[in-house]
Design an enzyme around this catalytic site. Structure first.
Site, PDB file in Angstrom:
ATOM      1  N   HIS A  68       0.858  -1.265   0.017  1.00 34.43           N
ATOM      2  CA  HIS A  68      -0.025  -0.116   0.007  1.00 34.43           C
ATOM      3  C   HIS A  68       0.915   1.349  -0.013  1.00 34.43           C
ATOM      4  O   HIS A  68       0.453   2.274  -0.631  1.00 34.43           O
ATOM      5  CB  HIS A  68      -0.912  -0.127   1.241  1.00 34.43           C
ATOM      6  CG  HIS A  68      -1.732   1.289   1.530  1.00 34.43           C
ATOM      7  ND1 HIS A  68      -1.263   2.071   2.199  1.00 34.43           N
ATOM      8  CD2 HIS A  68      -2.682   1.685   0.921  1.00 34.43           C
ATOM      9  CE1 HIS A  68      -2.232   3.208   2.374  1.00 34.43           C
ATOM     10  NE2 HIS A  68      -3.103   2.766   1.498  1.00 34.43           N
ATOM     11  N   GLU A  71       2.079   1.913  -3.407  1.00 35.28           N
ATOM     12  CA  GLU A  71       1.100   2.429  -4.404  1.00 35.28           C
ATOM     13  C   GLU A  71       0.984   3.872  -4.260  1.00 35.28           C
ATOM     14  O   GLU A  71       0.883   4.506  -5.222  1.00 35.28           O
ATOM     15  CB  GLU A  71      -0.200   1.903  -3.944  1.00 35.28           C
ATOM     16  CG  GLU A  71      -1.431   2.352  -4.480  1.00 35.28           C
ATOM     17  CD  GLU A  71      -2.554   2.652  -3.659  1.00 35.28           C
ATOM     18  OE1 GLU A  71      -3.211   3.781  -3.432  1.00 35.28           O
ATOM     19  OE2 GLU A  71      -3.037   1.799  -2.783  1.00 35.28           O
ATOM     20  N   HIS A  72       1.097   4.381  -2.953  1.00 36.48           N
ATOM     21  CA  HIS A  72       1.062   5.834  -2.546  1.00 36.48           C
ATOM     22  C   HIS A  72       2.323   6.409  -3.513  1.00 36.48           C
ATOM     23  O   HIS A  72       2.125   7.683  -3.910  1.00 36.48           O
ATOM     24  CB  HIS A  72       0.972   6.223  -1.192  1.00 36.48           C
ATOM     25  CG  HIS A  72      -0.234   6.120  -0.513  1.00 36.48           C
ATOM     26  ND1 HIS A  72      -0.720   7.282   0.142  1.00 36.48           N
ATOM     27  CD2 HIS A  72      -1.154   5.220  -0.319  1.00 36.48           C
ATOM     28  CE1 HIS A  72      -1.951   6.963   0.585  1.00 36.48           C
ATOM     29  NE2 HIS A  72      -2.203   5.803   0.160  1.00 36.48           N
ATOM     30  N   GLU A 143      -4.090   8.191   7.700  1.00 36.27           N
ATOM     31  CA  GLU A 143      -4.945   7.428   7.119  1.00 36.27           C
ATOM     32  C   GLU A 143      -5.476   6.118   7.973  1.00 36.27           C
ATOM     33  O   GLU A 143      -6.321   5.497   8.108  1.00 36.27           O
ATOM     34  CB  GLU A 143      -4.440   6.754   5.514  1.00 36.27           C
ATOM     35  CG  GLU A 143      -5.537   5.909   4.924  1.00 36.27           C
ATOM     36  CD  GLU A 143      -4.945   5.244   3.690  1.00 36.27           C
ATOM     37  OE1 GLU A 143      -5.655   4.355   3.002  1.00 36.27           O
ATOM     38  OE2 GLU A 143      -4.007   6.101   3.008  1.00 36.27           O
TER      39      GLU A 143
END
Length: 435
Positions: A68, A71-72, A143
């Site tokens: 993840h 991905e960012h 997040e």
């Protein structure tokens, strides 16, 4: 060269090819549509945190949440952000990470060529520094904290944690604040070089397009780049939870006004591979529809008794290495909610026999939903699962569903439910305890 596959009944055509560098390309022209949707996916997700990095011989366990995090970070380059480039050409863009995949996407009504180049270029040009990685830790940390306070998310992952306590599936896709703090730029490059080779990726484009023209654009873009030869990916097998190790139930308190309950069902049967896995998934999903959709006898009885309400829902997932169903909803009486659902699940074959008169109706409803999805370029592209279901498409799922007879359900029902274990994860209002 494009291979052409036609679905005459749907008046749909799919064009496929694999480029010299290994990238799988799937093009689905939709006549009369103004929007085009593209999604580029790597077969790499949150559960893939223990592997042999490309070019090395020893396995490394990477921090949870690295897929993840990667991905960012891919959107940010040395002198620009890919989001801004998409905006300049009128496209909306996004990305997401699941347990087993990471995808990058855009939707546009113009400048398809330019936006495809942006997608291919930013995904295939990583740029990580210690400074930018440390900056991102704060963003992703916020997040994570947001999801820590989300009752629906916590109920879902509480259920997953109960079903898969030994496997990385139970770990939040974003990781934890402590785990992401350990991620370095070198870690990101190691994960990228291992899993982002074109041979481990696919590109699906659906909507207003000319297949030959789009393939030419993609081929030209890829010809400008140099990739190392494809090599096998060595994922280290994850630990496996035994049926008796599944956690029966967990309870936690959060800021909710009513209790939330997630009942999970983990299958311990062996899911078939390739296209047969798609058929398996379609059948189990249809069984859930027969037992629990809002026209079923079970739903109506429980709804009228105020055991469930409009918050009630269910789904079934087949992932790489895992398959499970869930029944979830808000309720004033968690114990009755669970007891009623478990009573239904104690005799799935008997419940199916009682629901047989509704089979044709429920099947038609499911077909209707899929036909609606066929008219969505986003759905066509998003529902491509690559190697999981043997490269099948949404159109293949519709064909499987249409071919099913009621007698096809019982063997699969026995396979899944006879070899399944249940769990319950409950979220209670703060200050309220289970009786």
């Amino acid at each position: 060269m494009l291979n052409k596959q036609t679905y005459d009944r749907l008046n749909e055509t799919v064009y496929r090819t694999t480029l010299a560098n290994g990238l799988e390309v799937i093009l689905v022209p939709k006549a009369g549509f103004h929007k085009t949707f593209a999604i580029m996916t790597t077969d790499y997700g949150s559960i893939d945190n223990h592997f042999v990095p490309r070019g090395q011989t020893a396995a490394v366990r990477f921090p949870d949440g690295i897929a993840h995090f990667l991905e960012h970070k891919l959107f940010e380059k040395k002198d620009h952000d890919a989001f801004d480039l998409f905006g300049q050409f009128g496209a909306s863009s996004n990305a997401f990470t699941s347990f087993t995949q990471t995808s990058y996407l855009f939707a546009t009504t113009s400048h398809l060529h330019e936006n495809l180049d942006i997608l291919l270029d930013f995904v295939q040009d990583p740029y990580f520094t210690a400074e930018t990685v440390n900056k991102e830790k704060g963003i992703i940390g916020q997040e994570i904290q947001m999801y820590d306070d989300d009752p629906g998310w916590q109920g879902y992952f509480g259920m997953i944690g109960n079903l898969y306590p030994k496997e990385p599936l139970h770990i939040d896709i974003a990781g934890t604040i402590a785990s992401i703090d350990k991620i370095t730029a070198d870690d990101l490059y190691a994960a990228y070089q291992t899993f982002y080779h074109p041979s481990n990726m696919s590109l699906v484009v659906a909507g207003q397009l000319d297949p030959e023209q789009v393939l030419d654009w993609i081929t030209t873009n890829q010809a400008k780049k140099t990739f190392a030869p494809a090599t096998p990916i060595h994922r280290i097998p994850n630990p496996v939870t035994a049926p008796e190790q599944v956690i029966d139930h967990t309870t936690r308190s959060l800021a909710v006004t009513r209790p939330k309950v997630n009942l999970g069902i983990r299958g311990f049967d062996v899911v078939p591979t390739g296209a047969a896995a798609l058929r398996y998934s379609v059948i189990v999903s249809l069984i859930f529809d027969l037992l629990f959709n809002d026209t079923s006898d079970n739903y109506l009885r429980l709804y009228n008794a105020n055991v469930i309400d409009d918050s009630f829902g269910y789904d079934f997932q087949v992932q790489r290495g895992a398959h499970f169903g869930q029944l979830a909803g808000d309720t004033d009486d968690p114990e009755t909610f669970v007891a009623e659902l478990r009573e239904i699940l104690q005799d799935v074959p008997g419940q199916l026999a009682a629901a047989q008169p509704q089979f044709d109706l429920v099947k038609r409803e499911a077909i209707g939903r899929l036909i609606g999805a066929v008219n969505s370029p986003e759905a066509i592209a998003n529902q491509y699962s690559g190697p999981l279901f043997g490269g099948t498409m949404l159109f293949d799922e519709l064909a499987v569903l249409e071919s099913l007879q009621f007698t096809d359900l019982l063997p699969v029902a026995h396979a899944f439910w006879d070899h399944s274990v249940q769990t319950v994860a409950t979220i209670l209002p703060e200050g309220l305890r289970n009786s």
